[in-house]
Design a protein around this motif. Structure first.
Motif, PDB file in Angstrom:
ATOM      1  N   THR A  45       0.825  -1.215   0.000  1.00  0.00           N
ATOM      2  CA  THR A  45       0.000   0.000   0.000  1.00  0.00           C
ATOM      3  C   THR A  45       0.856   1.261   0.000  1.00  0.00           C
ATOM      4  O   THR A  45       0.345   2.356  -0.239  1.00  0.00           O
ATOM      5  N   LYS A  46       2.156   1.126   0.282  1.00  0.00           N
ATOM      6  CA  LYS A  46       3.033   2.298   0.213  1.00  0.00           C
ATOM      7  C   LYS A  46       3.368   2.602  -1.243  1.00  0.00           C
ATOM      8  O   LYS A  46       3.650   1.700  -2.022  1.00  0.00           O
ATOM      9  N   TRP A  47       3.355   3.873  -1.593  1.00  0.00           N
ATOM     10  CA  TRP A  47       3.450   4.291  -2.985  1.00  0.00           C
ATOM     11  C   TRP A  47       4.745   3.871  -3.670  1.00  0.00           C
ATOM     12  O   TRP A  47       4.757   3.668  -4.878  1.00  0.00           O
ATOM     13  N   ASN A  48       5.828   3.734  -2.924  1.00  0.00           N
ATOM     14  CA  ASN A  48       7.103   3.422  -3.577  1.00  0.00           C
ATOM     15  C   ASN A  48       7.607   2.023  -3.242  1.00  0.00           C
ATOM     16  O   ASN A  48       8.779   1.717  -3.456  1.00  0.00           O
ATOM     17  N   PHE A  49       6.725   1.149  -2.743  1.00  0.00           N
ATOM     18  CA  PHE A  49       7.124  -0.226  -2.463  1.00  0.00           C
ATOM     19  C   PHE A  49       7.218  -0.991  -3.774  1.00  0.00           C
ATOM     20  O   PHE A  49       6.309  -0.920  -4.617  1.00  0.00           O
ATOM     21  N   LEU A  50       8.315  -1.731  -3.966  1.00  0.00           N
ATOM     22  CA  LEU A  50       8.516  -2.486  -5.198  1.00  0.00           C
ATOM     23  C   LEU A  50       7.803  -3.824  -5.100  1.00  0.00           C
ATOM     24  O   LEU A  50       8.085  -4.611  -4.204  1.00  0.00           O
ATOM     25  N   LYS A  51       6.903  -4.084  -6.015  1.00  0.00           N
ATOM     26  CA  LYS A  51       6.007  -5.234  -5.895  1.00  0.00           C
ATOM     27  C   LYS A  51       6.574  -6.477  -6.590  1.00  0.00           C
ATOM     28  O   LYS A  51       6.091  -6.901  -7.638  1.00  0.00           O
ATOM     29  N   PHE A  52       7.583  -7.037  -5.966  1.00  0.00           N
ATOM     30  CA  PHE A  52       8.106  -8.325  -6.387  1.00  0.00           C
ATOM     31  C   PHE A  52       7.474  -9.421  -5.543  1.00  0.00           C
ATOM     32  O   PHE A  52       6.908  -9.146  -4.482  1.00  0.00           O
ATOM     33  N   GLU A  53       7.571 -10.667  -6.019  1.00  0.00           N
ATOM     34  CA  GLU A  53       6.973 -11.791  -5.316  1.00  0.00           C
ATOM     35  C   GLU A  53       7.996 -12.897  -5.119  1.00  0.00           C
ATOM     36  O   GLU A  53       8.934 -13.032  -5.909  1.00  0.00           O
ATOM     37  N   PRO A  54       7.813 -13.718  -4.083  1.00  0.00           N
ATOM     38  CA  PRO A  54       8.710 -14.861  -3.877  1.00  0.00           C
ATOM     39  C   PRO A  54       8.368 -15.994  -4.837  1.00  0.00           C
ATOM     40  O   PRO A  54       7.304 -16.004  -5.461  1.00  0.00           O
ATOM     41  N   GLY A  55       9.266 -16.949  -4.932  1.00  0.00           N
ATOM     42  CA  GLY A  55       8.976 -18.121  -5.760  1.00  0.00           C
ATOM     43  C   GLY A  55      10.226 -18.763  -6.319  1.00  0.00           C
ATOM     44  O   GLY A  55      11.355 -18.410  -5.965  1.00  0.00           O
ATOM     45  N   LEU A  56      10.008 -19.717  -7.200  1.00  0.00           N
ATOM     46  CA  LEU A  56      11.091 -20.443  -7.855  1.00  0.00           C
ATOM     47  C   LEU A  56      11.569 -19.645  -9.066  1.00  0.00           C
ATOM     48  O   LEU A  56      10.766 -19.283  -9.924  1.00  0.00           O
ATOM     49  N   VAL A  57      12.857 -19.373  -9.124  1.00  0.00           N
ATOM     50  CA  VAL A  57      13.405 -18.505 -10.171  1.00  0.00           C
ATOM     51  C   VAL A  57      14.188 -19.352 -11.162  1.00  0.00           C
ATOM     52  O   VAL A  57      15.340 -19.716 -10.927  1.00  0.00           O
ATOM     53  N   GLY A  58      13.570 -19.682 -12.283  1.00  0.00           N
ATOM     54  CA  GLY A  58      14.232 -20.449 -13.327  1.00  0.00           C
ATOM     55  C   GLY A  58      14.222 -19.696 -14.634  1.00  0.00           C
ATOM     56  O   GLY A  58      14.212 -18.476 -14.671  1.00  0.00           O
ATOM     57  N   GLY A  59      14.223 -20.442 -15.718  1.00  0.00           N
ATOM     58  CA  GLY A  59      14.145 -19.817 -17.030  1.00  0.00           C
ATOM     59  C   GLY A  59      15.509 -19.519 -17.630  1.00  0.00           C
ATOM     60  O   GLY A  59      16.558 -19.753 -17.031  1.00  0.00           O
ATOM     61  N   HIS A  60      15.470 -18.959 -18.825  1.00  0.00           N
ATOM     62  CA  HIS A  60      16.676 -18.766 -19.623  1.00  0.00           C
ATOM     63  C   HIS A  60      17.415 -17.484 -19.309  1.00  0.00           C
ATOM     64  O   HIS A  60      18.528 -17.282 -19.799  1.00  0.00           O
ATOM     65  N   CYS A  61      16.813 -16.587 -18.512  1.00  0.00           N
ATOM     66  CA  CYS A  61      17.445 -15.286 -18.276  1.00  0.00           C
ATOM     67  C   CYS A  61      17.757 -15.041 -16.807  1.00  0.00           C
ATOM     68  O   CYS A  61      18.913 -14.987 -16.409  1.00  0.00           O
ATOM     69  N   ILE A  62      16.714 -14.891 -15.990  1.00  0.00           N
ATOM     70  CA  ILE A  62      16.921 -14.441 -14.614  1.00  0.00           C
ATOM     71  C   ILE A  62      17.773 -15.422 -13.824  1.00  0.00           C
ATOM     72  O   ILE A  62      18.607 -15.025 -13.012  1.00  0.00           O
ATOM     73  N   GLY A  63      17.579 -16.711 -14.059  1.00  0.00           N
ATOM     74  CA  GLY A  63      18.338 -17.700 -13.320  1.00  0.00           C
ATOM     75  C   GLY A  63      19.727 -17.952 -13.870  1.00  0.00           C
ATOM     76  O   GLY A  63      20.483 -18.752 -13.307  1.00  0.00           O
ATOM     77  N   VAL A  64      20.085 -17.258 -14.963  1.00  0.00           N
ATOM     78  CA  VAL A  64      21.368 -17.522 -15.635  1.00  0.00           C
ATOM     79  C   VAL A  64      22.225 -16.266 -15.751  1.00  0.00           C
ATOM     80  O   VAL A  64      23.419 -16.277 -15.415  1.00  0.00           O
ATOM     81  N   ASP A  65      21.637 -15.173 -16.207  1.00  0.00           N
ATOM     82  CA  ASP A  65      22.400 -13.976 -16.551  1.00  0.00           C
ATOM     83  C   ASP A  65      23.257 -13.424 -15.409  1.00  0.00           C
ATOM     84  O   ASP A  65      24.377 -12.951 -15.650  1.00  0.00           O
ATOM     85  N   PRO A  66      22.774 -13.434 -14.148  1.00  0.00           N
ATOM     86  CA  PRO A  66      23.634 -12.918 -13.077  1.00  0.00           C
ATOM     87  C   PRO A  66      24.968 -13.635 -12.973  1.00  0.00           C
ATOM     88  O   PRO A  66      25.983 -13.026 -12.592  1.00  0.00           O
ATOM     89  N   TYR A  67      25.003 -14.916 -13.306  1.00  0.00           N
ATOM     90  CA  TYR A  67      26.266 -15.651 -13.258  1.00  0.00           C
ATOM     91  C   TYR A  67      27.250 -15.131 -14.307  1.00  0.00           C
ATOM     92  O   TYR A  67      28.464 -15.171 -14.101  1.00  0.00           O
ATOM     93  N   TYR A  68      26.735 -14.661 -15.443  1.00  0.00           N
ATOM     94  CA  TYR A  68      27.613 -14.090 -16.462  1.00  0.00           C
ATOM     95  C   TYR A  68      28.285 -12.817 -15.941  1.00  0.00           C
ATOM     96  O   TYR A  68      29.496 -12.612 -16.114  1.00  0.00           O
ATOM     97  N   LEU A  69      27.490 -11.966 -15.300  1.00  0.00           N
ATOM     98  CA  LEU A  69      28.045 -10.721 -14.768  1.00  0.00           C
ATOM     99  C   LEU A  69      29.029 -11.007 -13.639  1.00  0.00           C
ATOM    100  O   LEU A  69      30.110 -10.410 -13.573  1.00  0.00           O
TER     101      LEU A  69
END
Length: 425
Positions: A244-268
């Motif tokens: 309900t706060k105007w600047n709260f970032l609305k992310f959610e918990p869960g299983l993080v897979g896929g071709h990008c989010i679960g991989v790209d950070p390792y490249y960096l």
């Protein structure tokens, strides 16, 4: 475009096919893929990724082939192949290098072609690895006989809003003239316009931080989920209040897979470590997210009184409403439950059974919902599962059993009225 151009797109997966189809509306475009089965399916009007319909495939002038020699000389070669990580979470550039070698066999100096990479890489790969490899194989000079460019892919599988013809496309080029040409090429196919990055490295970096940022935010959600679980507080209730706060970032918990989010950070992180920089935040986020499947399995086992039993996992794709199995953490969850002694059955109506068996050794059971289980885990809430009725999912949970709702799709009223225990994060 002012003059006739020809494009060859190398790789016809989730990224390459939609891009090639969009380009084919404005320029002569060839789609090249080494998978003969994939090319045959596309020729018959079937896209196993679900990104293009049969009608769209029938209407496109895009030409498909598995033979590089069949492609006429082109002005642009666009590489859209996967860039996964290996078993040690190190960048695996073997596929993009193989595609580079394929491009090398097609280059002709007289046209001064532009080789555009869309595959996710760490900053420097295009110019420091791919360019020299093209020179080595062809005897041509980069920046004279051919040129390099980079435009990060932003395909979100299953997303019908942020498609390649609507998003802002980041583009970069080896020279100002190359940047102009690449901008014109992509600008002709997207209503979202193009953003001209100041260098190829900047464009490469933009891609990896887009996904690393999201990964870190989800990791925070997953970490607080684990904290609140020890207080017997649902993270979903906490997020509803905090949101309900105007600047709260609305992310959610869960299983993080896929071709990008679960991989790209390792490249960096890999490149940072090569440069002597500790990527503590990036790797901490990856550690939390990679461990989430194990933690969920342990929580399920604990809530079952540490008694192993039969378990049904609903959904195997890495996200809802797509058949995409790449880097699915649901497979990790099923494996972790199995290690705790549970007899695990997996059902996913969208996923190809052969692909599931090949990728993870998981035999999908199409009749799974017709039986009863001690534990039912709604891991991936595909619309087709929910629209079929939650009654069927509840019905598959044996009396005294546990129904796990990982994405909070079952309403509080329904949970309270249920005759079985319902647990959500």
């Amino acid at each position: 475009m002012a003059e006739s151009k020809r494009v060859v797109v190398i790789g016809l997966g989730y990224v390459g096919l939609p891009l090639a189809a969009a380009l084919a509306k404005t320029v002569e475009t060839w789609g090249l893929d080494i998978d003969a089965g994939r090319v045959g399916e596309l020729g018959r009007g079937h896209d196993r990724t679900g990104e293009l319909t049969a009608e769209q495939l029938a209407a496109t002038p895009l030409r498909f082939t598995t033979d590089p020699a069949a492609c006429p000389p082109a002005d642009f070669y666009i590489v859209t192949v996967p860039t996964p990580v290996d078993a040690e979470n190190k960048p695996d550039l073997s596929i993009v290098i193989a595609a580079t070698r394929t491009v090398a066999g097609m280059l002709q100096a007289g046209r001064k072609p532009i080789v555009v990479y869309e595959s996710t890489v760490y900053p420097g790969v295009t110019e420091e690895l791919c360019g020299p490899e093209l020179e080595r194989l062809t005897g041509l000079t980069c920046g004279v006989d051919f040129f390099l460019a980079y435009s990060p892919e932003r395909i979100n599988p299953g997303d019908r809003e942020h498609t390649v013809d609507r998003i802002t496309k980041v583009v970069s080029g080896q020279t100002p003239e190359v940047l102009d040409k690449v901008s014109d090429l992509y600008g002709a196919v997207t209503s979202g316009g193009v953003f001209r990055a100041t260098s190829i490295k900047v464009a490469e970096a933009a891609k990896v931080i887009e996904n690393a940022q999201r990964d870190i935010n989800i990791a925070f959600m997953n970490e607080i989920t684990r904290v609140f679980a020890r207080m017997d507080v649902s993270v979903w209730d906490v997020l509803a209040a905090a949101g309900t706060k105007w600047n709260f970032l609305k992310f959610e918990p869960g299983l993080v897979g896929g071709h990008c989010i679960g991989v790209d950070p390792y490249y960096l992180a890999h490149r940072a470590q090569e440069l002597g920089v500790q990527a503590d935040v990036i790797l901490a986020g990856r550690g939390v997210n990679d461990d989430m499947a194990r933690w969920i399995a342990q929580e399920i086992h604990f809530r079952r009184g540490e008694r192993a039993g039969t378990a049904l996992v609903l959904g195997l794709a890495f996200k809802p409403d797509v058949p995409d199995l790449r880097n699915s953490k649901v497979a990790d969850l099923a494996g972790a439950l199995g290690q705790l002694g549970h007899q695990v059955t997996v059902y996913d109506p969208l996923v190809d059974a052969g692909a599931a068996l090949h990728e993870y050794g998981i035999a999908l059971d199409p009749l799974a919902l017709d039986r009863h289980y001690d534990t039912v885990v709604l891991a991936v809430p595909h619309r087709v599962l929910i629209e079929a009725g939650l009654d069927r999912i509840f019905g598959a949970t044996a009396p005294g059993g546990l129904l796990v709702d990982l994405k909070n799709v079952i309403s509080p009223d329904r949970r309270q009225a249920a005759s079985v225990e319902v647990w959500t994060l």
